[in-house]
Scaffold this active site. Sequence first.
Site, PDB file in Angstrom:
ATOM      1  N   VAL B 127     -23.449 -15.072 -25.959  1.00  0.00           N
ATOM      2  CA  VAL B 127     -23.101 -15.840 -24.777  1.00  0.00           C
ATOM      3  C   VAL B 127     -22.607 -17.236 -25.169  1.00  0.00           C
ATOM      4  O   VAL B 127     -23.325 -17.975 -25.853  1.00  0.00           O
ATOM      5  CB  VAL B 127     -24.328 -15.976 -23.843  1.00  0.00           C
ATOM      6  CG1 VAL B 127     -23.962 -16.770 -22.604  1.00  0.00           C
ATOM      7  CG2 VAL B 127     -24.858 -14.608 -23.461  1.00  0.00           C
ATOM      8  N   CYS B 128     -21.405 -17.560 -24.757  1.00  0.00           N
ATOM      9  CA  CYS B 128     -20.801 -18.879 -24.995  1.00  0.00           C
ATOM     10  C   CYS B 128     -20.831 -19.194 -26.499  1.00  0.00           C
ATOM     11  O   CYS B 128     -20.291 -18.431 -27.294  1.00  0.00           O
ATOM     12  CB  CYS B 128     -21.518 -19.924 -24.149  1.00  0.00           C
ATOM     13  SG  CYS B 128     -20.686 -21.507 -24.093  1.00  0.00           S
TER      14      CYS B 128
END
Lengths: 264, 333
Positions: B127-128
Amino acid sequence: MATDPWRQWQAFAAMATPGLAPQPGAREGAFSFGPFVDAAERFASAARGFLEAAAHSPAEAARTFSDSLREQFTDLLQVPFKADYLCAADTSFGAEAPALGLTREHQQRWQRTAEAWRRMADAQRRLQLLWSDALREGAVAFAARSVPSQPIVASPQIVHRLYDTWIDCAEEAYARLAHGEAYCSALAEFVNAGSQWRQELQASVEQSAKLLDLPTRSEVNTLTRRLQRVEERLRAAAKERAPQKRAPKVAESRARRARRKPKP
Amino acid sequence: MTATSLYAALAAASHCAAGCSEKEAVWESGKLRLYRYRPIARAAGTVPLLIVYALVNRPYMMDLQEDRSLIRGLLAQGLDVYLIDWGYPDGADRFTTLADYIDDLLDACVQRIVAAHRLDALNILGVCQGGVFSLIYASLHPKRVRNLVTMVTPVDFHTPADLLSKWVRKIDVAAWVGEGNVSGDVLNQLFLSLMPFRLMHQKYMELLRGTADRARIENFMRVEQWIFDSPDQAGAAFREFVVWFYQENRLALGRLEIAGRTVDLNALELPILSLIGKKDHLVPPQASAALQRLAASKDFTTLEFDLGHIGMYISARAQREVPPAIAGWLASR
């Protein structure tokens, strides 16, 4: 009151703002809704004035409203910490003076510190000018979009819509500015000058710490690095040993299985 | 909504805790905790899914509350979910590097999971910034990752819409970080200043709109807590990340080295699912979309959602669409 969200907001903000209407649980130093009380009050008032005046003199009404918005939102855009208060002092004192004698190194350090402050203050001024430009651009766009073609009663819904339009215009103008070369350069200069200032100040503090035989951050860092290297070696050694440790276990388990095999 | 009811609702919600799914710590190292979530549905039969979250902000955004939990959605699809919580770095962690995070800690988590399940490889959801770590990890250890899901993950850091990248381009990062950590408060200020009028003004003015129901206010307060619960960043890793990725764009240009090895996205042949937020102001869609061009994977799927960065985790639409999309994609591989 129940039908006017702006009034509700103001009443709420007054309740939630320490000092305005103390409530159980409201803490000093907590997030203050004070600015929002002011913002809501001033925005609603300016919006109503704008809508009333726009029926007679739209251009003048838009200009007045835009100016008030620029003024209101100036404080929203600020650098994290300001060099203002030191700018008031004469930081150029001794900046060009040749550093001589026993305290030469210290004189130079303080000159560099003062120079870093001056650069920070300059960069801060450039940023403030750019923010002001963005607010002006946003206000002009807002005025162009918001002048009503016919007289409108300032209902809460209309005031809300005006507020949202203003936020859209301000954000779009800010985005154009923030992507620009001038803004990126000014921001970088502010950060770089701040870094240099902190570095020089840190050196001064360490100098004082040495005089008092106190541990300095540099010494702690050196020890941390040594500890880190020791940990890395330990991990590497453990990784190397792992297969060797597993090998006897595997051999032992094979031997156990062999022992358990039923004899023919 | 009246002022009195809003005040009462906010006061009541001010201590509501984030997180709703049951989990247990299965391994720890220093400040890192590896969690495994308890199943809530029949197992889908896929290999475990390890969620690699960013160092910036806390991972409980993935499991904020029952109706806003990506993790709960994944569990409901029968996935076996693990999550890395990197913890809050302090002064003793200032020399922790990206190699330490990726090639040591992340690798150790993967090793523990595959050993526990007697597998060779697992699935990863990055994530990210955690997606960047996952890409690097998959490049360095291709045999340990079966399928890779990247969510709002930047790959090309020099796209025209990338404001953060433009801001840091001329900053002397080594001097900025010095030998210390980077304060989470500074990062918060940076993120807020990407859209100051919306994030510092309109958001609070919006509070009175809509209803004063408890669920809405508690949701607001949990997101508020998450936004400002920002760990300090280990100085060395932060410096490397800003210089190597934001300034030099090494990942996209194929010039990145981690732990002495080249990270070659072009060598990534595993199946990849890329989830992109079309309204993401932090990771522009183009920055994520570059992965498809750079990775060698012939099994590459891109799913775009009409959502912003945070909306990708907690919006109602994300809850409905993202977990089934991930689970379905994994199940078919």
